[in-house]
Enzyme design. Structure first.
Site, PDB file in Angstrom:
ATOM      1  N   ASN A  22     -10.362  41.328 -15.116  1.00 18.39           N
ATOM      2  CA  ASN A  22      -9.383  40.459 -15.779  1.00 18.39           C
ATOM      3  C   ASN A  22      -9.307  40.702 -17.280  1.00 18.39           C
ATOM      4  O   ASN A  22      -8.242  40.552 -17.887  1.00 18.39           O
ATOM      5  CB  ASN A  22      -9.737  38.990 -15.528  1.00 18.39           C
ATOM      6  CG  ASN A  22      -9.021  38.416 -14.328  1.00 18.39           C
ATOM      7  OD1 ASN A  22      -7.898  38.797 -14.015  1.00 18.39           O
ATOM      8  ND2 ASN A  22      -9.660  37.482 -13.638  1.00 18.39           N
ATOM      9  N   CYS A  34     -14.445  37.175  -6.138  1.00 13.90           N
ATOM     10  CA  CYS A  34     -13.650  38.363  -6.486  1.00 13.90           C
ATOM     11  C   CYS A  34     -14.172  39.048  -7.739  1.00 13.90           C
ATOM     12  O   CYS A  34     -13.618  40.069  -8.155  1.00 13.90           O
ATOM     13  CB  CYS A  34     -12.175  37.987  -6.671  1.00 13.90           C
ATOM     14  SG  CYS A  34     -11.263  37.904  -5.112  1.00 13.90           S
ATOM     15  N   PHE A  35     -15.176  38.492  -8.375  1.00 14.29           N
ATOM     16  CA  PHE A  35     -15.865  39.119  -9.509  1.00 14.29           C
ATOM     17  C   PHE A  35     -14.916  39.397 -10.673  1.00 14.29           C
ATOM     18  O   PHE A  35     -15.071  40.402 -11.375  1.00 14.29           O
ATOM     19  CB  PHE A  35     -16.569  40.406  -9.070  1.00 14.29           C
ATOM     20  CG  PHE A  35     -17.140  40.347  -7.686  1.00 14.29           C
ATOM     21  CD1 PHE A  35     -18.022  39.334  -7.347  1.00 14.29           C
ATOM     22  CD2 PHE A  35     -16.773  41.256  -6.717  1.00 14.29           C
ATOM     23  CE1 PHE A  35     -18.536  39.239  -6.063  1.00 14.29           C
ATOM     24  CE2 PHE A  35     -17.268  41.169  -5.428  1.00 14.29           C
ATOM     25  CZ  PHE A  35     -18.158  40.164  -5.102  1.00 14.29           C
ATOM     26  N   CYS A  36     -13.930  38.503 -10.865  1.00 14.68           N
ATOM     27  CA  CYS A  36     -12.945  38.634 -11.948  1.00 14.68           C
ATOM     28  C   CYS A  36     -12.170  39.947 -11.852  1.00 14.68           C
ATOM     29  O   CYS A  36     -11.758  40.501 -12.865  1.00 14.68           O
ATOM     30  CB  CYS A  36     -13.613  38.516 -13.318  1.00 14.68           C
ATOM     31  SG  CYS A  36     -14.403  36.927 -13.608  1.00 14.68           S
ATOM     32  N   ASN A  37     -12.002  40.449 -10.633  1.00 14.52           N
ATOM     33  CA  ASN A  37     -11.278  41.702 -10.411  1.00 14.52           C
ATOM     34  C   ASN A  37     -10.231  41.466  -9.330  1.00 14.52           C
ATOM     35  O   ASN A  37     -10.404  41.869  -8.176  1.00 14.52           O
ATOM     36  CB  ASN A  37     -12.251  42.804  -9.982  1.00 14.52           C
ATOM     37  CG  ASN A  37     -11.646  44.191 -10.079  1.00 14.52           C
ATOM     38  OD1 ASN A  37     -10.454  44.381  -9.849  1.00 14.52           O
ATOM     39  ND2 ASN A  37     -12.459  45.172 -10.398  1.00 14.52           N
TER      40      ASN A  37
END
Length: 822
Positions: A141, A433-436
């Site tokens: 992100n 989502c691990f900021c992805n």
């Protein structure tokens, strides 16, 4: 005689022994863990992609350095300031050496983190209406945020998938084998739609990660040369191929185990984060920028240290000439910068080549083991992400294993269930989502419609909605660092096997203990009717409640139950999970006096709030998804009292009305949309929570039976109050309540809404004036009360007001309970 774990390690070493363990370093991996990471005893830490760990030797060196040397603000000419400048210069050189970059070609700009480095690129890049910001789908992100700067300047933004060409096997090199599949163009201004040739220089930016933090795939760094020198072919003649292309590599994750070689892959920008490389310090990153590229960046703001001269009352400023001096605003974090030298020394002792081989061997072992796991019916347990990526597009896999788990019938285990059980087993990992978002949607097969529907249904980052419409909304990620061991990997895969693989003797997700399943023991109901033993009211959400012999009912449940809550100044709802000291705040309501009494050991005076006259100075709204509540706000004196009581600024709010967020018919998900006809105060799921005394006794017997369930040398025993029930019943069989469909207490009717899903909050206890945390009783409950992703204990109730006699209904301790079975 060897056990299975010894045999497993021997097999691992036969395959990976040359790569595992740092045999040529002063300390091998076992010695390193025993001497430098003693705090990891009993913990399996597998979130190195989020933050790796510092070694004890590293911190000792940092403290010795800071205690032995005098460092001062480098914006001076004193001897200690010059000493600081020298150390900062050494740190810049070490960073360039780490990425094999020449100081003649690159400069190092220190920032507050990788995100700040990316922001710096976005705000200073020479965007124009004919520019394009292009980025691979697998970006964090923080990289996607750059597009806000591009779009605001009229430029286009474009996500791409890196793909193989149709005839890649006949291609002469990696460049000709790669193409970029373009997604929909984003643009906010019509200025950029001109088809005419640009006048003057047009600068474009392409961004990609050296290693995807979602899947662990390592990108082919030949992308740098392809974009900079052959963008026309890669973009198949698109108008975006015109102009000058610059390339940004996000190495925040990949730089920790395999830093890009900038002597071979001459990117214009590389961003890094030091706590992801060696754990300490946090709050420090860097932007590595090509010197020629830096000349094109447009810096607007100036500050201390970035100017050679300025005049206060006329428009005059002369900026400094050096790249670092221009972009490092104010005084840099020079003590943290000096500290990174000690982190690099640790890595240099082991060598990056050995670290890469070591961590990759562990991840490869886990992938192979997970991919081979099958349920008793032959179906695969694990779906791995990124493991089968093209060798043309990607240079292998990094030390990340990203996956989801399936039940024997093909349905998904939710990633939050995996995370919860892993935490109880002492395994720390990451889910979501691990900021992805791009990689998450790509690997999970989520369409735009899926993503928007999930958001409409209430799913946001870091929540518990892990499976929607039969699809996972995120994944489980295990990631390894330079200090990870085979035992970490082995404990992890053994946990997955024990908790989620169906064997002939058991079914995953419906655990058994002593032959007893989660099914309730309902046969005792016919012999003796249980009775109501206690009634408890919790006026302020997450604070202590009080017990009574009788209490009136209202349309929201027990009168005044969870009618108040505390909200932080940032808008966060305070609970014991986040603020354990809330368990010190006691409450009592005197209905005759019409007063709520509140006490705290932090406050000398007892607080008295009149139920009818101490009404507030105003009204507000608070959202606790999926509900919107109208609330009343109290005057400052009451807020100051509660701020002192919990040790942080907060405000007291009282519920005055509830409005539900209705889901659209098209996207309605019953389990996320609460019954909007039921009125509730600030409760999580239902008006009432009922717990059986016999069920608690059975739980305590199980805790006593296993010596592993001890805390600080004492067996953990829990009381009914640990579960914060409104109603406690006794006189029946343990877990009989699980089979109740409806019940009558005295003359009052209730409907069962099913089991209450328990969380870590029941692991908090109050002992000796302090809040204690442990894994119990949730770990034991997980052994025999887990089904379909939930660990249940107690049941949720709704008052059945079909008779319309709510106004004069009371509950009384001692009343018999007559239950109807499901």
């Amino acid at each position: 005689m060897k056990n299975s774990e010894d045999e497993q390690k021997e097999e691992f070493l036969r395959e990976f022994g040359d790569d595992y363990g740092y045999k040529s370093a002063p300390k091998n991996i076992d010695q390193l863990r025993a001497t430098e990471f003693k705090r990891l005893a009993g913990v399996v830490y597998l979130d190195h992609a989020g933050a790796t760990l510092y070694s004890e030797a590293q911190l000792e060196s940092v403290f010795k350095d800071l205690n032995s040397n005098l460092y001062a603000n480098p914006h001076s000419q004193s001897s200690c300031s010059l000493n600081t400048s020298d150390r900062v210069g050494e740190a810049r050189t070490q960073v360039l050496d780490y990425f094999n970059a020449s100081s003649r070609e690159y400069s190092v700009i220190f920032t507050s983190g990788a995100t700040a480095a990316l922001k710096l690129v976005g705000e200073s890049f020479p965007w124009s209406s004919q520019s394009c910001f292009m980025y691979s789908m697998e970006n964090h992100n923080s990289v996607l945020g750059i597009r806000e700067y591009a779009l605001d300047q009229g430029a286009a933004a474009l996500a791409v998938d890196v793909e193989e060409t149709a005839d890649y096997r006949n291609s002469r090199g990696a460049n000709s084998a790669i193409r970029l599949f373009r997604h929909h163009e984003l643009r906010r201004s019509e200025r950029g739609l001109s088809k005419e040739d640009p006048t003057g220089n047009v600068y474009n930016l392409f961004a990609f990660p050296s290693e995807c933090n979602f899947s662990g795939t390592r990108f082919n760094l030949d992308l740098v040369k392809l974009i900079k020198e052959d963008s026309h072919n890669a973009l198949e003649g698109s108008t975006y191929s015109r102009g000058c292309w610059m390339v940004l590599i996000d190495a925040a994750k990949g730089g920790a185990t395999e830093p890009p070689d900038l002597s071979k892959h001459k990117a214009d920008f590389v961003v890094i984060s030091f706590y992801k490389i060696f754990g300490y310090p946090t709050g420090l990153g860097a932007l590595i920028v090509r010197n020629e590229t830096a000349k094109l960046l447009k810096k607007t703001y100036f500050s201390g240290g970035t100017v050679a001269a300025s005049v206060a009352d006329i428009d005059f400023v002369k900026r400094r000439a050096g790249v670092e001096e221009i972009f490092e605003d104010g005084t840099i974090s020079y003590l943290s910068i000096a500290s990174i030298l000690h982190g690099f020394r640790i890595l240099n002792t082991l060598t990056m080549s050995a670290i890469s081989r070591h961590t990759t061997s562990l991840a490869t072992f886990v992938r192979k083991t997970l991919s081979a796991m099958k349920h008793e019916n032959g179906t695969h347990v694990c779906t791995l992400y990124g493991a089968n990526s093209s060798k043309v597009l990607f240079e292998g896999m990094g030390p990340i294993v990203s996956f989801n788990l399936r039940r024997p019938d093909g349905s998904w285990f939710g990633y939050r269930e995996v995370e919860k059980l892993a935490s109880l087993a002492g395994i720390q990992l990451r889910t979501g989502c691990f900021c992805n978002p791009g990689a998450c949607a790509k690997y999970l097969g989520l369409s735009h419609s899926d993503l928007l529907s999930n958001f409409e249904a209430g799913h946001v980052c870091w929540d518990d909605h892990d499976v929607l419409r039969g699809k996972p909304t995120g994944a489980v990620r295990a990631s390894f660092g330079y200090m990870s061991t085979f035992e970490d990997a082995s404990n992890f895969v053994n946990f997955i096997k024990a908790s989620f693989v169906s064997l002939p003797s058991r079914t995953p997700g419906v655990n058994t203990l002593r032959g007893t399943t989660i099914s309730p023991a309902i046969e005792g109901i016919g012999r003796a009717n249980p009775r109501l033993k206690s009634i408890s009211i919790y006026p302020i959400k997450s604070c202590l409640g009080f017990s009574v012999n009788s209490w009136p009912l209202t349309t929201t449940g027990l009168l005044h139950d969870r009618e108040w809550l505390l909200r932080s100044t940032s808008g966060e709802i305070l609970t014991q999970k986040k603020v354990p000291d809330m368990c010190h705040v006691t409450t009592l309501i005197d209905l005759d006096l019409g007063i709520l009494f509140v006490e705290s050991p932090r406050c000398k005076e007892k607080l008295q709030i009149k139920l009818k006259s101490d009404f507030p100075v105003g009204k507000d709204e608070v959202n606790i998804h999926p509900q919107r509540y109208e609330v009343e706000v109290y005057h400052d004196e009451i807020d100051i009292w509660f701020s002192d009581a919990v040790g942080r600024p907060c405000t007291l709010l009282r519920c005055s009305g509830q409005q539900g967020y209705a889901c659209s018919n098209r996207n309605r998900i019953s389990r996320l949309c609460r019954d909007l006809e039921t009125k509730m105060n600030f409760v999580n799921e239902a008006q009432f929570l009922l717990v059986s005394e016999e069920s608690v006794n059975d739980l305590n017997a199980r805790l006593r039976s296993n010596v592993q369930h001890q805390f600080d040398g004492e067996l953990i025993q829990v009381s009914t109050s640990r579960f914060r029930p409104n109603l406690v019943v006794c006189g029946g069989e343990a877990y009989a309540e699980d089979g109740w469909r409806s019940l009558r207490i005295g003359k009052t009717e209730f409907i069962s809404l099913g089991g209450c899903n328990r969380c870590q909050m029941i692991n908090l206890s109050f002992q000796g004036g302090k809040v204690q945390r442990s894994n119990e009783p949730l770990a034991t409950l997980a052994e025999y009360r887990r089904t379909k992703g939930k660990i249940t204990f107690g049941i949720l109730l709704r008052h059945d007001d079909s008779t319309g006699k709510h106004s004069d209904a009371w509950l009384h301790v001692g009343e018999e309970i007559h239950a109807s079975l499901a």
